[in-house]
Design a protein around this motif. Structure first.
Motif, PDB file in Angstrom:
ATOM      1  N   MET A  11      48.235  29.191  60.131  1.00 20.40           N
ATOM      2  CA  MET A  11      48.021  29.321  58.680  1.00 20.40           C
ATOM      3  C   MET A  11      48.493  30.696  58.194  1.00 20.40           C
ATOM      4  SD  MET A  11      46.662  26.464  57.684  1.00 20.40           S
ATOM      5  CE  MET A  11      47.615  25.605  58.919  1.00 20.40           C
ATOM      6  N   ASN A  12      48.113  31.762  58.910  1.00 23.04           N
ATOM      7  CA  ASN A  12      48.499  33.115  58.488  1.00 23.04           C
ATOM      8  C   ASN A  12      50.004  33.324  58.616  1.00 23.04           C
ATOM      9  OD1 ASN A  12      45.797  33.460  58.204  1.00 23.04           O
ATOM     10  ND2 ASN A  12      45.625  35.292  59.493  1.00 23.04           N
ATOM     11  N   TRP A  13      50.520  32.907  59.739  1.00 27.84           N
ATOM     12  CA  TRP A  13      51.951  33.102  59.988  1.00 27.84           C
ATOM     13  C   TRP A  13      52.794  32.315  58.978  1.00 27.84           C
ATOM     14  CZ3 TRP A  13      55.778  29.606  61.183  1.00 27.84           C
ATOM     15  CH2 TRP A  13      57.005  30.177  61.538  1.00 27.84           C
ATOM     16  N   GLN A  14      52.472  31.021  58.816  1.00 27.83           N
ATOM     17  CA  GLN A  14      53.242  30.184  57.888  1.00 27.83           C
ATOM     18  C   GLN A  14      53.153  30.732  56.464  1.00 27.83           C
ATOM     19  OE1 GLN A  14      51.587  26.503  56.330  1.00 27.83           O
ATOM     20  NE2 GLN A  14      53.313  25.374  57.170  1.00 27.83           N
ATOM     21  N   SER A  15      51.952  31.138  56.055  1.00 30.72           N
ATOM     22  CA  SER A  15      51.758  31.609  54.680  1.00 30.72           C
ATOM     23  C   SER A  15      52.566  32.871  54.428  1.00 30.72           C
ATOM     24  CB  SER A  15      50.269  31.883  54.426  1.00 30.72           C
ATOM     25  OG  SER A  15      49.520  30.709  54.647  1.00 30.72           O
TER      26      SER A  15
ATOM     27  N   LEU B 257      43.700  32.216  56.797  1.00 30.97           N
ATOM     28  CA  LEU B 257      43.810  31.250  55.706  1.00 30.97           C
ATOM     29  C   LEU B 257      43.527  29.851  56.253  1.00 30.97           C
ATOM     30  CD1 LEU B 257      46.973  32.897  54.200  1.00 30.97           C
ATOM     31  CD2 LEU B 257      44.730  32.766  53.083  1.00 30.97           C
ATOM     32  N   GLY B 258      43.358  28.894  55.353  1.00 34.04           N
ATOM     33  CA  GLY B 258      43.056  27.527  55.784  1.00 34.04           C
ATOM     34  C   GLY B 258      41.594  27.163  55.593  1.00 34.04           C
TER      35      GLY B 258
ATOM     36  N   GLU C 254      55.226  34.325  56.650  1.00 34.84           N
ATOM     37  CA  GLU C 254      56.640  34.345  57.041  1.00 34.84           C
ATOM     38  C   GLU C 254      57.454  33.232  56.399  1.00 34.84           C
ATOM     39  OE1 GLU C 254      57.324  37.010  58.471  1.00 34.84           O
ATOM     40  OE2 GLU C 254      55.320  37.561  59.193  1.00 34.84           O
ATOM     41  N   GLN C 255      56.844  32.089  56.176  1.00 38.45           N
ATOM     42  CA  GLN C 255      57.616  30.969  55.620  1.00 38.45           C
ATOM     43  C   GLN C 255      57.393  30.795  54.123  1.00 38.45           C
ATOM     44  OE1 GLN C 255      56.451  27.691  58.339  1.00 38.45           O
ATOM     45  NE2 GLN C 255      58.553  27.844  59.104  1.00 38.45           N
ATOM     46  N   LEU C 256      56.161  31.032  53.666  1.00 42.00           N
ATOM     47  CA  LEU C 256      55.852  30.758  52.262  1.00 42.00           C
ATOM     48  C   LEU C 256      55.893  32.017  51.404  1.00 42.00           C
ATOM     49  CD1 LEU C 256      52.921  28.274  52.971  1.00 42.00           C
ATOM     50  CD2 LEU C 256      55.287  27.690  52.414  1.00 42.00           C
ATOM     51  N   GLY C 257      55.938  33.177  52.033  1.00 40.29           N
ATOM     52  CA  GLY C 257      56.062  34.433  51.291  1.00 40.29           C
ATOM     53  C   GLY C 257      54.848  34.792  50.458  1.00 40.29           C
ATOM     54  N   MET C 258      53.691  34.293  50.858  1.00 39.73           N
ATOM     55  CA  MET C 258      52.470  34.572  50.090  1.00 39.73           C
ATOM     56  C   MET C 258      51.983  36.001  50.310  1.00 39.73           C
ATOM     57  SD  MET C 258      50.333  31.058  50.729  1.00 39.73           S
ATOM     58  CE  MET C 258      48.784  31.958  50.749  1.00 39.73           C
ATOM     59  N   GLU C 259      51.334  36.543  49.280  1.00 39.75           N
ATOM     60  CA  GLU C 259      50.628  37.831  49.429  1.00 39.75           C
ATOM     61  C   GLU C 259      49.140  37.537  49.632  1.00 39.75           C
ATOM     62  OE1 GLU C 259      51.645  41.089  46.714  1.00 39.75           O
ATOM     63  OE2 GLU C 259      53.255  39.815  45.954  1.00 39.75           O
ATOM     64  N   TYR C 260      48.538  38.226  50.570  1.00 39.03           N
ATOM     65  CA  TYR C 260      47.103  37.986  50.790  1.00 39.03           C
ATOM     66  C   TYR C 260      46.384  39.193  51.373  1.00 39.03           C
ATOM     67  CZ  TYR C 260      48.891  36.497  55.477  1.00 39.03           C
ATOM     68  OH  TYR C 260      49.517  36.403  56.693  1.00 39.03           O
ATOM     69  N   ILE C 261      45.087  39.199  51.140  1.00 35.97           N
ATOM     70  CA  ILE C 261      44.185  40.166  51.770  1.00 35.97           C
ATOM     71  C   ILE C 261      43.075  39.346  52.423  1.00 35.97           C
ATOM     72  CG2 ILE C 261      42.666  42.151  51.449  1.00 35.97           C
ATOM     73  CD1 ILE C 261      44.174  42.692  48.805  1.00 35.97           C
ATOM     74  N   LEU C 262      42.928  39.511  53.744  1.00 33.73           N
ATOM     75  CA  LEU C 262      41.956  38.700  54.486  1.00 33.73           C
ATOM     76  C   LEU C 262      40.887  39.605  55.100  1.00 33.73           C
ATOM     77  CD1 LEU C 262      44.464  36.295  56.287  1.00 33.73           C
ATOM     78  CD2 LEU C 262      43.375  36.037  54.048  1.00 33.73           C
TER      79      LEU C 262
ATOM     80  N   GLU D 295      57.500  44.654  64.026  1.00 34.44           N
ATOM     81  CA  GLU D 295      57.956  43.284  63.747  1.00 34.44           C
ATOM     82  C   GLU D 295      56.774  42.461  63.242  1.00 34.44           C
ATOM     83  OE1 GLU D 295      61.102  41.760  64.144  1.00 34.44           O
ATOM     84  OE2 GLU D 295      61.568  43.912  64.084  1.00 34.44           O
ATOM     85  N   PRO D 296      57.047  41.394  62.463  1.00 34.96           N
ATOM     86  CA  PRO D 296      55.952  40.515  62.039  1.00 34.96           C
ATOM     87  C   PRO D 296      55.186  39.970  63.249  1.00 34.96           C
ATOM     88  CG  PRO D 296      58.014  39.899  60.966  1.00 34.96           C
ATOM     89  CD  PRO D 296      58.354  40.948  61.978  1.00 34.96           C
ATOM     90  N   LEU D 297      53.894  39.751  63.082  1.00 38.54           N
ATOM     91  CA  LEU D 297      53.108  39.171  64.170  1.00 38.54           C
ATOM     92  C   LEU D 297      53.598  37.759  64.470  1.00 38.54           C
ATOM     93  CD1 LEU D 297      49.391  40.082  63.275  1.00 38.54           C
ATOM     94  CD2 LEU D 297      50.977  41.290  64.795  1.00 38.54           C
TER      95      LEU D 297
END
Ligand code: KPC
Ligand code: COM
Length: 528
Positions: free
Chosen positions: A143-147, A81-82, A149-157, A9-11
């Motif tokens: 920041m990570n969760w919102q980006s 993120l942030g 799960e809500q904003l659908g962003m792709e990222y590598i951190l 499941e998503p974090l």
């Protein structure tokens, strides 16, 4: 590096916080990148943009580009993120400024009402830093969760990006291609090369204060006169740590701050001095003394005398510059102050490369970072959009919240022949006995020592009746200034009559509405 919980499941936000805290505390044991990238089956489109840096500018640009139907990849060296905001900058600054305000009131009211004698030993800078450090995982996690799960962003951190060319970035051993690059890596303290000893233990800036403070300071010297210097200096002093500010140019008269009203400046500085801060203007800091640890600071004063101050804690607030070394392969045009040159669409001198936020220089403020990111995204997605950040509402904290927008009184009088002002306390009042503004948030001051209760000024062009400037020292007026700035900069402006027609929520944090109403009946406006 797959950011999913054990159950697939998503974090959750809480799980993100634990993961991020673990990486931040033990970077050596957590070298793996955090991947949130769509597989070719999920999305096989070329990236419209790679955002290098996922701070305010990169995150807002990314979210907006994605919302417009584009595909983005956001890369950040930190595991969240942030950017510096929730890690080392705005969020801790606001925690400290809130503490400064609370401590100031506790000191002012000590022995009165329910306030005990002020015990400086209970006001520990180290403890407040630790409180922030222990809690910052939560805003990071959001920041990570919102980006994701809500904003659908792709990222590598948790992975450094290497720029190969204007379409190619290497990260975590893989190369990514995009139509555009958006550079969003921010700025860091510019430690003046001409001051020796800044590498000694006990010398901090806003970032290392958070990461490295391990002893309670007993005496503080601040080098520089930036907003950061005023804000952190006011906090240190409020904890009972005697603070000296060494500044070359007069406080609040630097080029990077505009429209600072002289009356506002006088009140702010008088109130800092009233709290016991020592301000040395015209000071040229020479060196930080000590062996391993800091023991003092040497400076040349305005008369050319060499002065030495003993201290165990030095804070550098001389302003910020970007680190542009990673962009060398691009051959960007850089200005003579070391900032990236970009136009109002955020395009740099290199086609398909955009630069945003602190990379472009002052103001190094949140609204500018985020709106620059969004501006780049809009242009990348085919809309011509320009962002002019030359005018904006501004603020900083001392133990007060200081806000302003529009013109200073001197500027207004240069521009308009017939300026009136509404000011509290008025110029001819004795501020020690004149208990106004007494706005929301300053009642305990107003009733115990009126001069501490704040200061305000509204400037009106009496011919057009338009408001041309607003200036405030108090508590809680930031919200109002976001809107006043917008209203007075509309082409049709905002008149004293319109201000007078608003519905105040009395007792309000700024008193512009009712004070305007007291004057608006006049055909020919006069000052109040
Ligand atoms: C307090 C904090 O963590 C700030 S996170 C950003 C909140 S907002 O600007 O409303 O998206
Ligand atoms: C705020 C960070 S702490 S961002 O601007 O929302 O990315």
């Amino acid at each position: 590096g797959d950011d999913r919980g054990a159950d697939g499941e998503p974090l959750t936000v809480g799980e993100w916080a634990l993961l991020i805290d673990d990486i931040v505390e033990h970077p050596d044991q957590n070298t793996e990148a955090l991947w949130n990238v769509a597989s070719p089956e999920e999305d096989d489109r070329e990236y419209d943009a790679i955002f290098i840096g996922g701070g305010a500018a990169g995150r807002f640009g990314s979210a907006f580009l994605k919302a417009r139907g584009g595909r983005q990849l956001t890369i950040d060296a930190w595991p969240f993120l942030g950017g510096s905001c929730p890690h080392q900058a705005c969020v801790p600054h606001h925690l400290f400024s809130e503490c400064a305000r609370e401590l100031d009131l506790a000191k002012h009211m000590q022995g009165k009402l329910w306030y005990p004698e002020f015990d400086a030993s209970k006001a520990s800078i180290l403890e407040i830093v630790k409180l922030f450090r222990a809690g910052r995982g939560m805003p990071h996690a959001i920041m990570n969760w919102q980006s994701k799960e809500q904003l659908g962003m792709e990222y590598i951190l948790n992975a450094a990006a290497t720029v190969i060319d204007e379409h190619t970035v290497e990260v975590d051993g893989r190369r990514f291609q995009a139509k555009n690059l958006v550079l969003c890596t921010g700025a860091r303290t510019d430690f003046p090369a001409e001051i020796s000893g800044l590498d000694r233990k006990g010398v901090y800036d806003f970032a290392s204060l958070i990461e490295e403070l391990d002893e309670e300071p007993t005496r503080c010297v601040i080098i520089g006169g930036s907003k950061v210097a005023l804000e952190y200096g006011s906090f240190f002093q409020a904890t009972g740590c005697q603070t000296t500010i060494l500044t070359r140019s007069p406080l609040l008269r630097t080029a990077s701050l505009h429209h600072v009203d002289e009356g506002l400046r006088d009140y702010v500085i008088d109130m800092m001095v009233d709290r016991g801060i020592e301000i040395v203007e015209g000071a040229q800091t020479l060196d930080v003394l000590g062996d391993d640890r800091v023991t003092g600071v040497r400076y040349r004063d305005a008369n050319g005398e060499i002065v030495e101050v003993e201290t165990d804690f030095v804070f550098v607030g001389t302003g910020e510059r970007p680190d542009l070394r990673m962009y060398e392969p691009l051959g960007l045009k850089i200005d003579d102050r070391g900032f990236v040159v970009a136009d109002a669409t955020m395009r740099t001198s290199v086609p398909n490369v955009y630069a945003v936020g602190d990379l472009l220089g002052p103001p190094m403020e949140m609204f500018k970072a985020r709106k620059c990111g969004v501006t780049a995204a809009r242009n990348i997605m085919g809309e011509h959009h320009e962002f002019d950040f030359s005018e904006y509402p501004d603020f900083f904290h001392t133990t007060y919240e200081v806000t302003w927008c529009g013109l200073s009184e001197a500027e207004a009088r240069t521009e308009y022949p017939n300026v009136i002002k509404i000011q509290m306390p008025p110029d001819d009042a004795d501020p020690e006995s004149f208990a106004l503004p007494a706005a929301e948030g300053s009642m305990l001051y107003a009733f115990t020592r009126p001069i501490l209760s704040g200061w305000l000024k509204l400037l009106v062009d009496a011919d057009s009746r338009k408001i041309v400037g607003a200036h405030h020292v108090g508590y809680g007026a930031k919200d109002a200034f976001q809107y006043i700035d917008y209203l007075i900069r509309r082409p049709e402006g905002f008149t004293i009559d319109q201000m007078a027609d608003l519905n105040e929520l009395f007792l309000n944090p700024e008193h512009f509405i009712q004070l305007s109403r007291l004057r608006a009946g006049q055909m020919s406006l006069v000052s109040l």
